[in-house]
Design a protein around this motif. Structure first.
Motif, PDB file in Angstrom:
ATOM      1  N   CYS A 169       0.793  -1.185  -0.032  1.00 47.40           N
ATOM      2  CA  CYS A 169      -0.071  -0.024  -0.041  1.00 47.40           C
ATOM      3  C   CYS A 169       0.845   1.208   0.012  1.00 47.40           C
ATOM      4  O   CYS A 169       0.788   2.099  -0.967  1.00 47.40           O
ATOM      5  CB  CYS A 169      -1.044   0.079   1.335  1.00 47.40           C
ATOM      6  N   ILE A 170       1.862   1.343   0.846  1.00 50.26           N
ATOM      7  CA  ILE A 170       2.600   2.480   0.968  1.00 50.26           C
ATOM      8  C   ILE A 170       3.733   2.841  -0.277  1.00 50.26           C
ATOM      9  O   ILE A 170       3.536   3.726  -0.798  1.00 50.26           O
ATOM     10  CB  ILE A 170       3.613   2.431   2.121  1.00 50.26           C
ATOM     11  N   ALA A 171       4.200   1.520  -0.615  1.00 46.83           N
ATOM     12  CA  ALA A 171       5.203   1.919  -1.967  1.00 46.83           C
ATOM     13  C   ALA A 171       4.216   2.168  -3.121  1.00 46.83           C
ATOM     14  O   ALA A 171       4.528   2.838  -3.979  1.00 46.83           O
ATOM     15  CB  ALA A 171       5.782   0.398  -2.128  1.00 46.83           C
ATOM     16  N   GLY A 172       3.021   1.403  -3.397  1.00 46.96           N
ATOM     17  CA  GLY A 172       2.146   1.590  -4.592  1.00 46.96           C
ATOM     18  C   GLY A 172       1.508   3.078  -4.247  1.00 46.96           C
ATOM     19  O   GLY A 172       1.639   3.641  -5.274  1.00 46.96           O
ATOM     20  N   LEU A 173       1.323   3.672  -3.228  1.00 47.20           N
ATOM     21  CA  LEU A 173       0.788   5.145  -3.239  1.00 47.20           C
ATOM     22  C   LEU A 173       1.848   6.000  -3.354  1.00 47.20           C
ATOM     23  O   LEU A 173       1.612   7.005  -4.164  1.00 47.20           O
ATOM     24  CB  LEU A 173       0.135   5.346  -1.947  1.00 47.20           C
TER      25      LEU A 173
END
Length: 310
Positions: A48-52
Motif C-alpha cells: 500500500c505504502i510503496a504503491g501510493l
C-alpha cells in the motif's frame, strides 16, 4: 521485445544488482517484520505504502492511467505475483526459515518452463531443458525430505514448503501476464497499479484470516518496523521496479539467474543475523536445484553467446 534504443549497460547492471542482492535480503526482512505484523497485514502495508508513493510520483509527472484493460491486467498480475507469490512467502516464514524459503523459491524458472504454454514446443524439444527440469524437481524433493522431521511443527513445515511452491507458480503466471500486457504506460505506473491492487487483496485476505483481531501498532517492536521499512524502500521501490523494468528489456532466462544468487544471499544473512540453520541434506537439495536451473538455461546462454559474437 524490440526497442529503438538499447538500455545502457550500467542501468542493466544496477537493475540486476538490485534483483540479485536486495531480493536475497528481503527474506530476512520479512522474518523481522513477522515479529510484529501478521503475514498478510505486513504484505498489505508494504505494498500500500510503496504503491501510493509510486502513484503519487506518476501524478506529479502528469502521467495518465493506461486503458482499463491494461489496468485490469496489471492489477491481476500484481495480485498473482505479490499476494500469491510474496504473500505465500510471508505466510511460510512463520514455519520455516527465511533461507529455506529462498532455496525453495529458486525453483521458479522450472515452473516458468512448465507454465509458459506458448513456448512448450521449443522448450520440450531441447534435451538440456528436459534434463534440467527432471534434475531441478529431484532437488526440490531432496530439499523437502532432508530437513528435520522430529519437530512437533513438522506437518506445518511441510505445508509451508508446498505453499512456497504454489506461490512460485503464481509468481510465474503473474510475470507472464505483465510481460504480455505492458501497454504504453511507464514501468513506475504499471508497478503502482500492481502494488495497490495487491495491497487491497492482501488486506481482504488478512480480514478473512482474522489477522486484525488482537493486532495493535502499539505492540509492534523496532525490528518489525525496520523490516517493514526495508521491504517498502528497497524490496518494493527499488528491487521490484528493477525486476519489472528488466522484464521489458532482457531475456527471461537471463532475468531468472537471480534465483542462483538470492538463496545464497538469504542463507548467509539468515545464518549471520538470525542464527538460522540449513541442514546438510538441504544444502545438497539446493545444489541439485541450481544445477537443474543451469541446465534449463543452457540453450538461452548459448544463444546469447552466439548473438554477442555476431
Amino acid at each position: 521485445m524490440p526497442h529503438s534504443t538499447a538500455p545502457s549497460r550500467l542501468l542493466i547492471l544496477l537493475s540486476f544488482s538490485a534483483v540479485y542482492i536486495i531480493w536475497g535480503s528481503t527474506y530476512l526482512a520479512v522474518r523481522f517484520g513477522l515479529e510484529g505484523f501478521p503475514p498478510f497485514v505486513l504484505v498489505a502495508l508494504r505494498y500500500c505504502i510503496a504503491g501510493l508513493l509510486m502513484a503519487g510520483y506518476c501524478f506529479f509527472k502528469r502521467e495518465t492511467l493506461p486503458s482499463l484493460p491494461i489496468v485490469s491486467r496489471q492489477a491481476l498480475s500484481g495480485i498473482l505475483m505479490l499476494v500469491g507469490g510474496t504473500g505465500m512467502v510471508a505466510w511460510a516464514e512463520q514455519y520455516i526459515t527465511s533461507g529455506q524459503v529462498a532455496v525453495l523459491i529458486a525453483a521458479q524458472p522450472l515452473w516458468f518452463l512448465l507454465l509458459d504454454k506458448a513456448n512448450w514446443r521449443k522448450y520440450f524439444s531441447d534435451k538440456f531443458i528436459i534434463s534440467g527440469l527432471l534434475v531441478g524437481f529431484v532437488g526440490i524433493i531432496l530439499f523437502i525430505n532432508m530437513g528435520e522431521h522430529e519437530a512437533k511443527e513438522s506437518s506445518m513445515k511441510l505445508a509451508a514448503m508446498i505453499g512456497v511452491q504454489i506461490g512460485a507458480m503464481l509468481w510465474v503466471v503473474g510475470s507472464l501476464v505483465t510481460q504480455k500486457h505492458k501497454g504504453g504506460a511507464s514501468v513506475i505506473m504499471n508497478s503502482s497499479i500492481q502494488l495497490i491492487a495487491a495491497s487491497l487483496c492482501a488486506a481482504i485476505i488478512a480480514l478473512l484470516m482474522g489477522e486484525y483481531q488482537g493486532f495493535s501498532f502499539k505492540n509492534v517492536n523496532t525490528d518489525a518496523w525496520l523490516g517493514l521499512i526495508y521491504l517498502i524502500t528497497f524490496g518494493s521501490l527499488v528491487a521490484y521496479v528493477a525486476y519489472i523494468w528488466l522484464l521489458g528489456h532482457v531475456a527471461p532466462a537471463l532475468i531468472s539467474t537471480y534465483t542462483y544468487v538470492n538463496p545464497v544471499v538469504a542463507v548467509i544473512l539468515g545464518w549471520l543475523m538470525a542464527d538460522e540453520k540449513l541442514y546438510g541434506g538441504q544444502m545438497l537439495g539446493l545444489v541439485v536445484i541450481l544445477i537443474g536451473i543451469l541446465l534449463v538455461n543452457v540453450p538461452s546462454y548459448k544463444k546469447a553467446v552466439v548473438k554477442d559474437e555476431n
